[in-house]
Design a protein around this motif. Structure first.
Motif, PDB file in Angstrom:
ATOM      1  N   HIS A  39       0.828  -1.215   0.000  1.00 20.04           N
ATOM      2  CA  HIS A  39       0.000   0.000   0.000  1.00 20.04           C
ATOM      3  C   HIS A  39       0.860   1.262   0.000  1.00 20.04           C
ATOM      4  N   THR A  40       1.957   1.237  -0.773  1.00 23.13           N
ATOM      5  CA  THR A  40       2.764   2.434  -1.011  1.00 23.13           C
ATOM      6  C   THR A  40       2.726   2.735  -2.507  1.00 23.13           C
ATOM      7  N   ASP A  41       3.320   3.828  -2.903  1.00 29.71           N
ATOM      8  CA  ASP A  41       3.268   4.225  -4.315  1.00 29.71           C
ATOM      9  C   ASP A  41       4.137   3.348  -5.206  1.00 29.71           C
ATOM     10  N   ARG A  42       4.858   2.372  -4.642  1.00 33.08           N
ATOM     11  CA  ARG A  42       5.723   1.511  -5.441  1.00 33.08           C
ATOM     12  C   ARG A  42       5.059   0.182  -5.803  1.00 33.08           C
ATOM     13  N   TYR A  43       3.905  -0.106  -5.219  1.00 38.12           N
ATOM     14  CA  TYR A  43       3.245  -1.382  -5.478  1.00 38.12           C
ATOM     15  C   TYR A  43       1.806  -1.159  -5.926  1.00 38.12           C
ATOM     16  N   GLY A  44       1.028  -2.256  -5.959  1.00 41.36           N
ATOM     17  CA  GLY A  44      -0.280  -2.194  -6.599  1.00 41.36           C
ATOM     18  C   GLY A  44      -1.455  -1.896  -5.693  1.00 41.36           C
ATOM     19  N   GLY A  45      -1.214  -1.660  -4.407  1.00 45.89           N
ATOM     20  CA  GLY A  45      -2.327  -1.399  -3.502  1.00 45.89           C
ATOM     21  C   GLY A  45      -2.659   0.083  -3.420  1.00 45.89           C
ATOM     22  N   ARG A  46      -3.259   0.457  -2.326  1.00 47.31           N
ATOM     23  CA  ARG A  46      -3.567   1.875  -2.097  1.00 47.31           C
ATOM     24  C   ARG A  46      -2.284   2.606  -1.687  1.00 47.31           C
ATOM     25  N   ASN A  47      -2.174   3.830  -2.074  1.00 43.65           N
ATOM     26  CA  ASN A  47      -1.019   4.646  -1.697  1.00 43.65           C
ATOM     27  C   ASN A  47      -1.286   5.236  -0.311  1.00 43.65           C
ATOM     28  N   HIS A  48      -1.120   4.388   0.731  1.00 39.87           N
ATOM     29  CA  HIS A  48      -1.530   4.787   2.074  1.00 39.87           C
ATOM     30  C   HIS A  48      -0.342   5.045   3.004  1.00 39.87           C
ATOM     31  N   PHE A  49       0.769   4.324   2.771  1.00 39.35           N
ATOM     32  CA  PHE A  49       1.911   4.430   3.678  1.00 39.35           C
ATOM     33  C   PHE A  49       3.122   5.009   2.958  1.00 39.35           C
ATOM     34  N   GLU A  50       4.013   5.638   3.718  1.00 37.91           N
ATOM     35  CA  GLU A  50       5.297   6.063   3.197  1.00 37.91           C
ATOM     36  C   GLU A  50       6.211   4.838   3.100  1.00 37.91           C
ATOM     37  N   TRP A  51       7.134   4.869   2.139  1.00 32.39           N
ATOM     38  CA  TRP A  51       8.052   3.753   1.949  1.00 32.39           C
ATOM     39  C   TRP A  51       8.918   3.556   3.189  1.00 32.39           C
ATOM     40  N   ARG A  52       8.974   2.331   3.659  1.00 32.41           N
ATOM     41  CA  ARG A  52       9.776   1.947   4.816  1.00 32.41           C
ATOM     42  C   ARG A  52       9.491   2.802   6.047  1.00 32.41           C
ATOM     43  N   SER A  53       8.229   3.034   6.275  1.00 31.55           N
ATOM     44  CA  SER A  53       7.827   3.821   7.437  1.00 31.55           C
ATOM     45  C   SER A  53       7.368   2.952   8.598  1.00 31.55           C
ATOM     46  N   ARG A  54       7.329   1.633   8.387  1.00 31.60           N
ATOM     47  CA  ARG A  54       6.870   0.702   9.420  1.00 31.60           C
ATOM     48  C   ARG A  54       7.839  -0.480   9.510  1.00 31.60           C
ATOM     49  N   TYR A  55       7.662  -1.272  10.562  1.00 26.92           N
ATOM     50  CA  TYR A  55       8.418  -2.515  10.651  1.00 26.92           C
ATOM     51  C   TYR A  55       7.973  -3.462   9.549  1.00 26.92           C
ATOM     52  N   TRP A  56       8.883  -4.364   9.144  1.00 28.10           N
ATOM     53  CA  TRP A  56       8.607  -5.295   8.057  1.00 28.10           C
ATOM     54  C   TRP A  56       7.363  -6.130   8.326  1.00 28.10           C
ATOM     55  N   THR A  57       7.111  -6.457   9.578  1.00 27.13           N
ATOM     56  CA  THR A  57       6.012  -7.366   9.921  1.00 27.13           C
ATOM     57  C   THR A  57       4.640  -6.689   9.923  1.00 27.13           C
ATOM     58  N   PHE A  58       4.587  -5.389   9.692  1.00 29.86           N
ATOM     59  CA  PHE A  58       3.301  -4.685   9.705  1.00 29.86           C
ATOM     60  C   PHE A  58       2.456  -5.125   8.504  1.00 29.86           C
ATOM     61  N   LEU A  59       1.274  -5.665   8.768  1.00 31.16           N
ATOM     62  CA  LEU A  59       0.350  -6.192   7.757  1.00 31.16           C
ATOM     63  C   LEU A  59       0.959  -7.319   6.928  1.00 31.16           C
ATOM     64  N   LEU A  60       1.933  -8.012   7.455  1.00 29.80           N
ATOM     65  CA  LEU A  60       2.618  -9.069   6.718  1.00 29.80           C
ATOM     66  C   LEU A  60       1.732 -10.308   6.582  1.00 29.80           C
ATOM     67  N   ARG A  61       1.658 -10.849   5.361  1.00 30.62           N
ATOM     68  CA  ARG A  61       0.918 -12.085   5.083  1.00 30.62           C
ATOM     69  C   ARG A  61       1.905 -13.213   4.783  1.00 30.62           C
ATOM     70  N   LEU A  62       1.577 -14.403   5.236  1.00 32.50           N
ATOM     71  CA  LEU A  62       2.390 -15.572   4.910  1.00 32.50           C
ATOM     72  C   LEU A  62       2.376 -15.849   3.411  1.00 32.50           C
ATOM     73  N   ASP A  63       3.483 -16.369   2.936  1.00 30.48           N
ATOM     74  CA  ASP A  63       3.573 -16.897   1.571  1.00 30.48           C
ATOM     75  C   ASP A  63       3.526 -18.417   1.700  1.00 30.48           C
ATOM     76  N   PRO A  64       2.529 -19.084   1.122  1.00 32.32           N
ATOM     77  CA  PRO A  64       2.439 -20.545   1.276  1.00 32.32           C
ATOM     78  C   PRO A  64       3.612 -21.289   0.664  1.00 32.32           C
ATOM     79  N   ASN A  65       4.374 -20.632  -0.210  1.00 29.89           N
ATOM     80  CA  ASN A  65       5.485 -21.288  -0.896  1.00 29.89           C
ATOM     81  C   ASN A  65       6.839 -21.033  -0.241  1.00 29.89           C
ATOM     82  N   ARG A  66       6.805 -20.424   0.949  1.00 35.14           N
ATOM     83  CA  ARG A  66       8.049 -20.153   1.671  1.00 35.14           C
ATOM     84  C   ARG A  66       7.841 -20.433   3.155  1.00 35.14           C
TER      85      ARG A  66
END
Length: 385
Positions: free
Chosen positions: A263-290
């Motif tokens: 949800h930043t201007d660099r990806y496909g979601g909403r432009n809601h957050f500044e780049w690298r403004s939160r911890y990595w785990t914020f809103l983090l979803r599991l990847d079933p392939n990792r």
């Protein structure tokens, strides 16, 4: 079964290292194989009564000591186990890791390594000094090795070295030993005879945030999808599983393996957050392939990892969901029938502070081979390929 070898467990928590001790020679990733019973936790200590309740529920005839380790004499610990100095084969334990964890860095005293709980490392040394085990295993978060805590870590190593144990340390990645989780922990291991301990070779390989080289002679990392594959379907969603509130909608829109950066201007979601403004785990979803990222003990309401699949809340709206108890047990490579009292958050708190079973087994097993209690022949069944 012959005479079991006695082990003293300090800061036992939910019993991850205790399980590793008692299943040290069990087949890797086999919940059905409890091992030969070579080692036995003779006494487990903790100041947290719910954690001791967990131990008693999962270890038959567990003998426990409840209390602040700073106020519990070593003689009391040994006497509770029916032991004298020099009789324990191992002392194991992981002093509470909060003082050295990244999750505590926003507190100035933790950043400056002034947390009073750090003295618990000294209490571990005290018990080793006074109980004189044949060897010890200490586990902690990787942060203990950072420059911020370098003085404390070096003091720990110096104190253990002065006892003649020749301590060796290494940061290990749980996924490299069959745990479906990218969890890094430091282990410090020493032998009373002063011989150098050799850490076990990894059995699995895959790319992580720090290493993109894959060793094709090893087994591939176990993924979260593989870990959850045969879990029964749960039709009813518990209210405490749903990620709601201020960022509920945003969490539900994050794809598998992504986080708030979606949800930043660099990806496909909403432009809601500044780049690298939160911890990595914020809103983090599991990847079933990792493998999963580190399972945290006390995450905030929008801190993952959350499951990759959404669920429908009672209002019919899709929401991300938190991990269930059965899933967290799998991510820690604990047995499915391991019992932890309380709600989903209680389970996560205890497991998030625990040592992943297969990681602990790898270290304990290597130590017992080098001490001569497990033969190289019996160890060969753990070889890869």
């Amino acid at each position: 079964m012959g005479e079991q070898l006695p082990v003293v467990s300090l800061f036992s928590g939910a019993g991850g290292l205790d399980l590793a001790v008692e299943r040290a020679d069990a087949d890797p990733l086999s919940a059905a194989d409890p091992g030969s019973g070579l080692l036995k936790v003779s006494v487990a200590t903790d100041y947290n009564e719910p954690a001791l309740d967990t131990l008693r529920a999962n270890f038959d005839g567990a003998t426990t000591v409840s209390g602040d380790i700073r106020e519990v004499p070593t003689e009391q610990i040994l006497a509770t186990a029916g032991l004298r100095a020099s009789e324990p084969v191992l002392v194991v334990g992981g002093p509470p890791c909060t003082p050295f964890s990244k999750s505590g860095f926003w507190l100035e005293q933790k950043r400056e390594s002034r947390d009073p709980n750090a003295s618990l490392l000294d209490e571990y040394v005290r018990v080793v000094r006074e109980s004189r085990p044949e060897a010890f295993v200490l586990e902690n978060v990787q942060g203990l090795t950072y420059t911020t805590h370098r003085a404390q870590f070096e003091r720990l190593l110096k104190a253990l070295g002065e006892l003649g144990y020749n301590p060796q340390w290494k940061v290990l990645l749980a996924a490299d030993y069959g745990v479906p989780q990218l969890r890094r922990r430091v282990f410090v291991v020493g032998r009373r005879d002063g011989e150098k301990f050799e850490f076990p070779d990894q059995t699995h390989s895959g790319w992580s945030e720090r290493d993109r080289k894959i060793d094709t002679t090893k087994l591939p990392h176990v993924t979260a999808g593989e870990a959850f594959a045969d879990l029964p379907t749960v039709l009813r969603v518990s209210e405490d599983e749903i990620v709601a509130g201020q960022y509920g909608e945003l969490a539900a829109e994050v794809p598998p393996g992504q986080n708030y950066l979606w949800h930043t201007d660099r990806y496909g979601g909403r432009n809601h957050f500044e780049w690298r403004s939160r911890y990595w785990t914020f809103l983090l979803r599991l990847d079933p392939n990792r493998p999963s990222t580190t399972l945290q003990a006390q995450p905030g309401p929008w801190v993952g990892p959350f499951h990759w699949e959404n669920v429908r809340a009672t209002d019919g709206v899709e929401r991300a969901r938190r991990l269930r108890a059965a899933e967290m047990l799998r991510l820690m490579s604990f047995p499915d029938d391991f019992k932890i009292a309380g709600n989903r958050a209680d389970v996560q708190r205890q497991l998030g502070n625990a040592v992943p079973l297969e990681l602990g087994k790898a270290v304990i097993r290597a130590l017992m081979v080098q001490l001569g209690y497990i033969t190289e022949q019996s160890e060969s069944r753990f070889a890869v390929g």
